[in-house]
Design a protein around this motif. Sequence first.
Motif, PDB file in Angstrom:
ATOM      1  N   TYR A   1      27.456  -0.679  11.059  1.00 17.70           N
ATOM      2  CA  TYR A   1      26.666  -1.504  11.968  1.00 17.70           C
ATOM      3  C   TYR A   1      27.406  -1.699  13.287  1.00 17.70           C
ATOM      4  CZ  TYR A   1      23.960  -5.327  13.897  1.00 17.70           C
ATOM      5  OH  TYR A   1      23.197  -6.098  14.736  1.00 17.70           O
TER       6      TYR A   1
ATOM      7  N   SER B   1      20.433  -5.096  10.030  1.00 20.55           N
ATOM      8  CA  SER B   1      20.480  -6.532  10.314  1.00 20.55           C
ATOM      9  C   SER B   1      19.697  -7.321   9.276  1.00 20.55           C
ATOM     10  CB  SER B   1      19.920  -6.791  11.717  1.00 20.55           C
ATOM     11  OG  SER B   1      19.839  -8.176  11.978  1.00 20.55           O
ATOM     12  N   GLN B   2      18.503  -6.832   8.916  1.00 23.11           N
ATOM     13  CA  GLN B   2      17.698  -7.542   7.923  1.00 23.11           C
ATOM     14  C   GLN B   2      18.316  -7.453   6.531  1.00 23.11           C
ATOM     15  OE1 GLN B   2      13.282  -7.281   8.367  1.00 23.11           O
ATOM     16  NE2 GLN B   2      13.744  -5.767   9.942  1.00 23.11           N
TER      17      GLN B   2
ATOM     18  N   LEU C   1      19.468  -0.331  13.459  1.00 20.50           N
ATOM     19  CA  LEU C   1      20.107  -1.632  13.675  1.00 20.50           C
ATOM     20  C   LEU C   1      19.272  -2.756  13.070  1.00 20.50           C
ATOM     21  CD1 LEU C   1      21.504  -1.451  17.324  1.00 20.50           C
ATOM     22  CD2 LEU C   1      22.812  -1.731  15.219  1.00 20.50           C
ATOM     23  N   GLY C   2      17.958  -2.704  13.282  1.00 23.02           N
ATOM     24  CA  GLY C   2      17.087  -3.733  12.725  1.00 23.02           C
ATOM     25  C   GLY C   2      17.107  -3.721  11.208  1.00 23.02           C
TER      26      GLY C   2
ATOM     27  N   ASP D   1      26.220 -10.164  17.937  1.00 21.71           N
ATOM     28  CA  ASP D   1      25.545  -9.676  16.734  1.00 21.71           C
ATOM     29  C   ASP D   1      26.458  -8.796  15.895  1.00 21.71           C
ATOM     30  OD1 ASP D   1      23.312 -11.026  17.564  1.00 21.71           O
ATOM     31  OD2 ASP D   1      22.289  -9.262  18.378  1.00 21.71           O
TER      32      ASP D   1
ATOM     33  N   SER E   1      28.508  -9.028   6.433  1.00 19.89           N
ATOM     34  CA  SER E   1      28.457  -7.914   5.493  1.00 19.89           C
ATOM     35  C   SER E   1      29.746  -7.831   4.679  1.00 19.89           C
ATOM     36  CB  SER E   1      28.233  -6.604   6.260  1.00 19.89           C
ATOM     37  OG  SER E   1      28.167  -5.505   5.384  1.00 19.89           O
TER      38      SER E   1
ATOM     39  N   ASN F   1      25.971  -0.512  16.789  1.00 18.51           N
ATOM     40  CA  ASN F   1      25.794  -1.531  17.812  1.00 18.51           C
ATOM     41  C   ASN F   1      26.407  -1.082  19.136  1.00 18.51           C
ATOM     42  OD1 ASN F   1      26.401  -4.218  19.268  1.00 18.51           O
ATOM     43  ND2 ASN F   1      25.093  -4.840  17.578  1.00 18.51           N
TER      44      ASN F   1
ATOM     45  N   ARG G   1      29.034 -11.095  14.102  1.00 19.89           N
ATOM     46  CA  ARG G   1      28.404 -11.951  13.083  1.00 19.89           C
ATOM     47  C   ARG G   1      27.963 -11.141  11.870  1.00 19.89           C
ATOM     48  NH1 ARG G   1      23.288 -13.361  11.578  1.00 19.89           N
ATOM     49  NH2 ARG G   1      22.349 -12.061  13.202  1.00 19.89           N
ATOM     50  N   LEU G   2      27.245 -10.048  12.121  1.00 15.37           N
ATOM     51  CA  LEU G   2      26.697  -9.279  11.009  1.00 15.37           C
ATOM     52  C   LEU G   2      27.761  -8.460  10.294  1.00 15.37           C
ATOM     53  CD1 LEU G   2      23.328  -8.207  12.657  1.00 15.37           C
ATOM     54  CD2 LEU G   2      23.666  -9.869  10.837  1.00 15.37           C
ATOM     55  N   SER G   3      28.754  -7.977  11.025  1.00 14.02           N
ATOM     56  CA  SER G   3      29.832  -7.226  10.366  1.00 14.02           C
ATOM     57  C   SER G   3      30.638  -8.145   9.454  1.00 14.02           C
ATOM     58  CB  SER G   3      30.729  -6.574  11.411  1.00 14.02           C
ATOM     59  OG  SER G   3      30.015  -5.617  12.171  1.00 14.02           O
TER      60      SER G   3
ATOM     61  N   ASP H   1      21.174  -9.975   6.605  1.00 11.92           N
ATOM     62  CA  ASP H   1      20.683 -11.359   6.641  1.00 11.92           C
ATOM     63  C   ASP H   1      20.076 -11.784   5.304  1.00 11.92           C
ATOM     64  OD1 ASP H   1      21.483 -11.885   9.235  1.00 11.92           O
ATOM     65  OD2 ASP H   1      19.584 -11.226  10.118  1.00 11.92           O
TER      66      ASP H   1
END
Length: 253
Positions: free
Chosen positions: A111, A53-54, A49-50, A225, A233, A115, A228-230, A57
């Motif tokens: 992700y 995420s990075q 996940l980290g 999270d 992406s 998650n 936002r991240l999906s 981002d």
Amino acid sequence: MTQAQPLTPRSTALVPALLGVGGILVAIAGVDTLSLLATAQWGETDWRLGFMSQVIDRGLIPLMGLALLCLGCWISTYQRQPLNLKPIIMRVVTLLSLALALVYLVVAPFYFSENRLASAQTTQTLNEQVSQAELQLENRLNQELGLISNLMDDETQLQQQLQGQALNAAQQSQLDNIMAQLQQFKDDPEALQQRTAEARNTALAQLRRQQGQALQQSRYRFLRDALRLSLSSFVLAIGYLTLAIVGLQQRQN
């Protein structure tokens, strides 16, 4: 038909500047990704996940770098400025853009799935912690109940031990209250059980309230999270796909 603009020292230096900055950004993104992979722990959900995420981002950095490379090649064509490396640069831009578009399209649902798995693991951990806390509470209450029962049985011995000890007013008042409670529990054994049950119910209610708040915060954080991240992406995938299409058009010119 659009005529090429006359070359000036400033416009001549623009193309190398764009290509240089673009190449630096792409190189930085590559080194950054390799540094993340250097500590890979693919079996750990938190690490995966980290890592994703990075990567999401920081996905804008290589996008900007590839866009600057594409822009530099376009300006060189518009100004009819010779650029021998243009075919190689545009090939690299196109291939990298297509590859990264595919990566970010895959990362978005992956992700979200990871998650959900992490959220389930966190929920299980919280439930185990609460169960352990409930067991510790039960053991502590049983120990206190046994201690009070022993004091009730040995009240005379307790009074003998306390005789002759110098106590101030506050200590004496506290001792009198304890002795009064012991006498109350001795006269009415059910009162002790009722008092213990009330303490157990109050403590359990507080534990479960804290558990509910922790679970709610955890689920909100994971959902926030994931969305936002999906979405980020998916947007990055669209950006890279658009850049790949532009790169294909530039290669044909």
